[in-house]
Design a protein around this motif. Structure first.
Motif, mmCIF file in Angstrom:
data_model
loop_
_atom_site.group_PDB
_atom_site.id
_atom_site.type_symbol
_atom_site.label_atom_id
_atom_site.label_comp_id
_atom_site.label_asym_id
_atom_site.label_seq_id
_atom_site.Cartn_x
_atom_site.Cartn_y
_atom_site.Cartn_z
ATOM 1 N N GLU A 135 0.882 -1.147 0.028
ATOM 2 C CA GLU A 135 0.092 -0.061 -0.110
ATOM 3 C C GLU A 135 0.850 1.245 -0.016
ATOM 4 O O GLU A 135 0.711 2.228 -0.689
ATOM 5 C CB GLU A 135 -0.898 -0.084 1.195
ATOM 6 C CG GLU A 135 -2.148 -0.995 0.919
ATOM 7 C CD GLU A 135 -3.207 -0.993 2.058
ATOM 8 O OE1 GLU A 135 -3.632 0.270 2.314
ATOM 9 O OE2 GLU A 135 -3.630 -2.046 2.600
ATOM 10 N N GLU A 136 2.052 1.143 0.701
ATOM 11 C CA GLU A 136 2.981 2.340 0.858
ATOM 12 C C GLU A 136 3.442 2.602 -0.614
ATOM 13 O O GLU A 136 3.544 3.733 -1.117
ATOM 14 C CB GLU A 136 4.059 2.005 1.882
ATOM 15 C CG GLU A 136 4.924 3.233 2.110
ATOM 16 C CD GLU A 136 5.876 2.968 3.109
ATOM 17 O OE1 GLU A 136 6.892 3.876 3.120
ATOM 18 O OE2 GLU A 136 5.741 2.138 3.772
ATOM 19 N N SER A 140 0.904 4.142 -3.053
ATOM 20 C CA SER A 140 0.949 5.499 -2.938
ATOM 21 C C SER A 140 2.185 6.189 -3.504
ATOM 22 O O SER A 140 1.951 7.339 -4.269
ATOM 23 C CB SER A 140 0.988 5.848 -1.485
ATOM 24 O OG SER A 140 1.009 7.277 -1.113
ATOM 25 N N LEU A 157 -5.866 -5.660 -0.794
ATOM 26 C CA LEU A 157 -5.277 -4.238 -1.365
ATOM 27 C C LEU A 157 -6.470 -3.443 -1.552
ATOM 28 O O LEU A 157 -7.395 -3.827 -2.047
ATOM 29 C CB LEU A 157 -4.320 -4.247 -2.392
ATOM 30 C CG LEU A 157 -2.980 -5.247 -2.120
ATOM 31 C CD1 LEU A 157 -2.144 -5.423 -3.418
ATOM 32 C CD2 LEU A 157 -2.164 -4.431 -1.228
ATOM 33 N N PRO A 158 -6.512 -2.172 -1.499
ATOM 34 C CA PRO A 158 -7.347 -1.296 -1.857
ATOM 35 C C PRO A 158 -7.832 -1.237 -3.370
ATOM 36 O O PRO A 158 -7.056 -1.569 -4.049
ATOM 37 C CB PRO A 158 -7.037 0.260 -1.620
ATOM 38 C CG PRO A 158 -5.432 0.006 -1.540
ATOM 39 C CD PRO A 158 -4.940 -1.381 -1.236
ATOM 40 N N SER A 207 -5.682 3.565 -5.271
ATOM 41 C CA SER A 207 -4.951 4.216 -4.453
ATOM 42 C C SER A 207 -4.522 5.550 -5.268
ATOM 43 O O SER A 207 -3.844 5.242 -6.560
ATOM 44 C CB SER A 207 -3.838 3.284 -4.247
ATOM 45 O OG SER A 207 -2.471 4.173 -3.575
ATOM 46 N N GLN A 224 -7.781 -0.679 -9.134
ATOM 47 C CA GLN A 224 -7.603 -2.038 -9.264
ATOM 48 C C GLN A 224 -8.362 -2.501 -10.650
ATOM 49 O O GLN A 224 -9.457 -2.175 -10.828
ATOM 50 C CB GLN A 224 -8.024 -2.729 -7.938
ATOM 51 C CG GLN A 224 -7.559 -4.288 -7.940
ATOM 52 C CD GLN A 224 -8.055 -4.837 -6.539
ATOM 53 O OE1 GLN A 224 -8.901 -5.894 -6.540
ATOM 54 N NE2 GLN A 224 -7.740 -4.461 -5.508
#
Length: 190
Positions: free
Chosen positions: A129-130, A133, A156-157, A160, A165
């Protein structure tokens, strides 16, 4: 571990000695490239946490024009060099021994934007996730993709920033999530 398709189809790649890396299985590699390709007409790619370099080499074999390989393990770097030499991809490759976050800072300064990125960090240390971003800050070309290979337990989102996705699949204990870079964050019709 082999090259699945393209100009180096069938070539056997070396694995990184020891147990510090987990190579992408041929089954998962083939599935990934069937989702994002299967072939390419050029493009610049990044194989971050490259290990043996198998994903980046597969992309070169299928038509990417350039690939940057990054790993912090010295044995992985030696293996990547051996594999790109074996496949005659030295001229299309850059290989760096560096931490992923430091490497991204250097690449940002160079102004390189990628058509495709392959992320396969160690499962126990994943910071996907980082990383997603960070990739929103000018690293990915419009319609470029990011392939995230992760433990199937990781969710995972859906978005982002401008990364949306696009596909998600599981293969045994492995999850694969693919993002596409969009021009804006508005929901687009499917």
């Amino acid at each position: 571990m082999r090259v699945i398709s393209g100009i180096c189809k069938g070539k056997q790649l070396k694995a990184v000695p020891g147990k510090s890396t987990r190579p992408t299985t041929d089954k998962v590699k083939e599935a990934i490239f069937n989702m994002v390709g299967p072939y390419f007409s050029g493009g610049i790619g990044l194989d971050l946490f490259a290990g043996s370099g198998g994903l980046g080499i597969e992309a070169l074999s299928r038509g990417f024009e350039k690939m940057i390989f990054v790993d912090k393990d010295s044995k992985a770097i030696q293996t990547i060099h051996a594999n790109i030499d074996f496949c005659s991809f030295r001229e299309q490759s850059e290989v760096y021994r560096n931490d992923s976050f430091r490497a991204l800072q250097v690449l940002k300064k160079r102004g390189i934007r990628f058509d495709g990125v392959f992320l396969d960090p160690p499962y126990r240390k994943q910071k996907l996730e980082e990383l997603l971003s960070i990739f929103n800050n000018g690293y990915i070309k419009e319609n470029g993709f990011i392939v995230c290979e992760h433990s199937k337990e990781v969710t995972l989102p859906a978005r982002s920033g401008n990364l949306r996705q696009w596909k998600h699949e599981t293969y045994g204990i492995i999850g694969v999530t693919i993002y596409r870079m969009t021009e804006d964050t508005e929901e687009k019709g499917d």
